[in-house]
Design an enzyme around this catalytic site. Sequence first.
Site, PDB file in Angstrom:
ATOM      1  N   HIS A 282      34.723 -14.535  22.379  1.00 39.15           N
ATOM      2  CA  HIS A 282      33.916 -14.869  23.569  1.00 39.15           C
ATOM      3  C   HIS A 282      33.219 -13.592  24.025  1.00 39.15           C
ATOM      4  CE1 HIS A 282      32.597 -16.966  27.033  1.00 39.15           C
ATOM      5  NE2 HIS A 282      33.712 -17.055  27.727  1.00 39.15           N
ATOM      6  N   HIS A 321      27.127 -19.811  17.212  1.00 38.40           N
ATOM      7  CA  HIS A 321      27.418 -20.292  18.563  1.00 38.40           C
ATOM      8  C   HIS A 321      27.824 -21.747  18.494  1.00 38.40           C
ATOM      9  CE1 HIS A 321      27.029 -21.005  22.863  1.00 38.40           C
ATOM     10  NE2 HIS A 321      27.102 -19.697  22.975  1.00 38.40           N
ATOM     11  N   ASP A 377      25.323 -11.652  22.112  1.00 36.00           N
ATOM     12  CA  ASP A 377      26.081 -10.415  21.950  1.00 36.00           C
ATOM     13  C   ASP A 377      25.570  -9.522  20.834  1.00 36.00           C
ATOM     14  OD1 ASP A 377      27.949 -10.748  23.993  1.00 36.00           O
ATOM     15  OD2 ASP A 377      29.006 -12.248  22.805  1.00 36.00           O
TER      16      ASP A 377
HETATM   17  N1  CMC Z   1      30.287 -15.212  10.636  1.00 34.12           N
HETATM   18  C1  CMC Z   1      30.578 -15.895   9.503  1.00 34.12           C
HETATM   19  N2  CMC Z   1      30.805 -17.208   9.456  1.00 34.12           N
HETATM   20  C2  CMC Z   1      30.787 -17.877  10.606  1.00 34.12           C
HETATM   21  C3  CMC Z   1      30.489 -17.244  11.831  1.00 34.12           C
HETATM   22  C4  CMC Z   1      30.235 -15.857  11.816  1.00 34.12           C
HETATM   23  N3  CMC Z   1      29.952 -15.197  12.953  1.00 34.12           N
HETATM   24  N4  CMC Z   1      30.527 -18.154  12.832  1.00 34.12           N
HETATM   25  C5  CMC Z   1      30.832 -19.315  12.246  1.00 34.12           C
HETATM   26  N5  CMC Z   1      30.977 -19.150  10.899  1.00 34.12           N
HETATM   27  C6  CMC Z   1      31.228 -20.192   9.907  1.00 34.12           C
HETATM   28  C7  CMC Z   1      32.681 -20.621   9.922  1.00 34.12           C
HETATM   29  O1  CMC Z   1      33.463 -19.861   9.024  1.00 34.12           O
HETATM   30  C8  CMC Z   1      32.570 -22.068   9.526  1.00 34.12           C
HETATM   31  O2  CMC Z   1      32.343 -22.116   8.143  1.00 34.12           O
HETATM   32  P1  CMC Z   1      33.011 -23.294   7.268  1.00 34.12           P
HETATM   33  O3  CMC Z   1      32.343 -24.545   7.731  1.00 34.12           O
HETATM   34  O4  CMC Z   1      32.725 -22.924   5.860  1.00 34.12           O
HETATM   35  O5  CMC Z   1      34.487 -23.261   7.595  1.00 34.12           O
HETATM   36  C9  CMC Z   1      31.274 -22.524  10.187  1.00 34.12           C
HETATM   37  O6  CMC Z   1      30.476 -21.338  10.295  1.00 34.12           O
HETATM   38  C10 CMC Z   1      31.481 -23.131  11.557  1.00 34.12           C
HETATM   39  O7  CMC Z   1      32.198 -22.189  12.359  1.00 34.12           O
HETATM   40  P2  CMC Z   1      33.194 -22.578  13.533  1.00 34.12           P
HETATM   41  O8  CMC Z   1      34.176 -21.469  13.707  1.00 34.12           O
HETATM   42  O9  CMC Z   1      33.739 -23.953  13.268  1.00 34.12           O
HETATM   43  O10 CMC Z   1      32.208 -22.666  14.755  1.00 34.12           O
HETATM   44  P3  CMC Z   1      32.626 -22.654  16.276  1.00 34.12           P
HETATM   45  O11 CMC Z   1      31.570 -23.412  16.986  1.00 34.12           O
HETATM   46  O12 CMC Z   1      34.035 -23.118  16.448  1.00 34.12           O
HETATM   47  O13 CMC Z   1      32.584 -21.102  16.647  1.00 34.12           O
HETATM   48  C11 CMC Z   1      31.879 -19.014  17.427  1.00 34.12           C
HETATM   49  C12 CMC Z   1      31.595 -20.516  17.418  1.00 34.12           C
HETATM   50  C13 CMC Z   1      30.889 -18.340  18.380  1.00 34.12           C
HETATM   51  C14 CMC Z   1      33.298 -18.759  17.929  1.00 34.12           C
HETATM   52  C15 CMC Z   1      31.710 -18.471  15.987  1.00 34.12           C
HETATM   53  O14 CMC Z   1      30.384 -18.661  15.550  1.00 34.12           O
HETATM   54  C16 CMC Z   1      32.095 -16.999  15.875  1.00 34.12           C
HETATM   55  O15 CMC Z   1      33.268 -16.682  15.698  1.00 34.12           O
HETATM   56  N6  CMC Z   1      31.091 -16.060  16.004  1.00 34.12           N
HETATM   57  C17 CMC Z   1      31.404 -14.645  16.000  1.00 34.12           C
HETATM   58  C18 CMC Z   1      31.900 -14.223  17.376  1.00 34.12           C
HETATM   59  C19 CMC Z   1      30.774 -14.187  18.377  1.00 34.12           C
HETATM   60  O16 CMC Z   1      29.711 -13.653  18.131  1.00 34.12           O
HETATM   61  N7  CMC Z   1      31.051 -14.712  19.585  1.00 34.12           N
HETATM   62  C20 CMC Z   1      30.108 -14.686  20.700  1.00 34.12           C
HETATM   63  C21 CMC Z   1      29.643 -16.043  21.062  1.00 34.12           C
HETATM   64  S1  CMC Z   1      28.219 -15.983  22.163  1.00 34.12           S
HETATM   65  C22 CMC Z   1      28.834 -15.288  23.602  1.00 34.12           C
HETATM   66  C23 CMC Z   1      29.681 -16.239  24.348  1.00 34.12           C
HETATM   67  O17 CMC Z   1      29.166 -17.272  24.814  1.00 34.12           O
HETATM   68  O18 CMC Z   1      30.868 -15.944  24.527  1.00 34.12           O
END
Ligand code: CMC
Length: 443
Positions: A282, A321, A377
């Site tokens: 987050h 996201h 971010d």
């Molecule tokens: N790098 C590599 N792969 C990723 C990433 C990433 N940053 N984000 C998602 N994926 C992949 C993930 O491995 C999954 O792949 P697969 O379908 O093969 O398993 C797919 O994309 C879907 O990911 P998810 O984890 O199911 O998506 P989510 O909606 O649950 O997670 C997130 C959203 C923001 C937590 C995630 O994209 C992430 O961990 N990003 C990196 C951390 C980050 O930048 N966070 C800040 C978010 S914006 C500020 C805020 O609002 O807090």
Amino acid sequence: MSTDTASTGAASTKDGADPSLTVRDNRTGTEYDVPVTDGTVRASDLAKIRIDDEPGIAVYDPGFVNTASCRSAITYIDGDKGILEYRGYPIEQLAEKSNYLEVAYLLVHGELPTHQQYDTWEHQVTFHTFVHENVKSFMEGFRYDAHPMGMLLASVGALSTFYPESRNISDANIRQMQIVRLIAKMPTLGAWAFRHAQGKPYVYPDNDLGYAANFLSMLFKMSEQRFEADERLIKALEVLFILHADHEQNCSTNAVRSVGSSQVDPYSATSAGIAALFGPLHGGANEAVLKMLRRIGSLDKVPEFIDGVKNGNERLMGFGHRVYKNFDPRATIIKKACDDVFEVTGVNPLLKIAVELEKVALEDEYFVTRKLYPNVDFYSGLIYEALRFPPEMFTVLFAIPRTSGWLAQWLELTEDSEQKIARPKQIYTGKRDLDYVPFADRG
Ligand code: CMC
């Protein structure tokens, strides 16, 4: 086959009058009309689909991926189109034309203030920037290397002990007073957490300065009479504050609402939001981005790093996201703010690596098919670093402005007669009906 109405008083949709779902329970052959309102069905209506005395149908949704927890009139997001609006106003216009305090008023009160309302609001917030001296002693008690987010979380929670009346959340005037206090004191606490790590004396607020300028003064003032920050940096900080002010039902806002639903005071609820924001998925992501860029170190290491991400070794921080699946409008504005800040501070050498990472990722099938784009971010950390903040401070810089959003959401919660104490269901997967085994008989 029989047809039941799964909701109280809702008629069948056969005449097209009210939208509904027809759900057929194949276990019994019974059909249910489940009303659809605003594109949602009520989980309590699904619970009416049941067999005899068994629990009714529930929704299993880890991470609330497709569950609305409230009705809200504060922030609108269209993740596919990259739209973000506060109270109906596009984020692009607010970032260009407004300032953080006006946006905070908008979020909390629902309307842009008149001139007079703004002056009163600004005066109130400015008047409450000081904290009790005991808060200072409390903060001084932390270890020299305490993480500023841990300090912020604890000191905001501690504020509830200074304002015991804040527990009376049914009084509208008391609620408003705490909202003003929290928005006013966050920069003071955030700046002191920063000074603490540096072993520098805490600087008191200068109430002749605006919100962002005062914050910069408390962060960086040394022996000069008045800290004069560059106007372009003040403007950039105001823009960053506006972009971070609210983001509907994200992890920390959900924490504030969930904890607030127990009717605890707003300081405790806000500290729950700070705790949630601390996490690297987050608000902690901007700190993680900087560490990642530093670790990559040079442009030639980018392909190897991207391969590691694709192989599942780690995530590309600052990408992806839950809601935005095209672009994050905040990232677009921040990228522009980078240029303004670097004009004053000089270009952050890590920018080149960030730009290369973005270019490579946006052309790579892995990121394209998963709709992963830079989020808020990805570039904000570069600005914060250019402003001389250590990475540990980045999330504090997120928490300060997000406080107005948390409090707007908290206020909405307290005024929403439909809200109940948050209490999700679970699917129990453990053992049952065991008999206690004494130590001597355990394998
Ligand atoms: N790098 C590599 N792969 C990723 C990433 C990433 N940053 N984000 C998602 N994926 C992949 C993930 O491995 C999954 O792949 P697969 O379908 O093969 O398993 C797919 O994309 C879907 O990911 P998810 O984890 O199911 O998506 P989510 O909606 O649950 O997670 C997130 C959203 C923001 C937590 C995630 O994209 C992430 O961990 N990003 C990196 C951390 C980050 O930048 N966070 C800040 C978010 S914006 C500020 C805020 O609002 O807090």
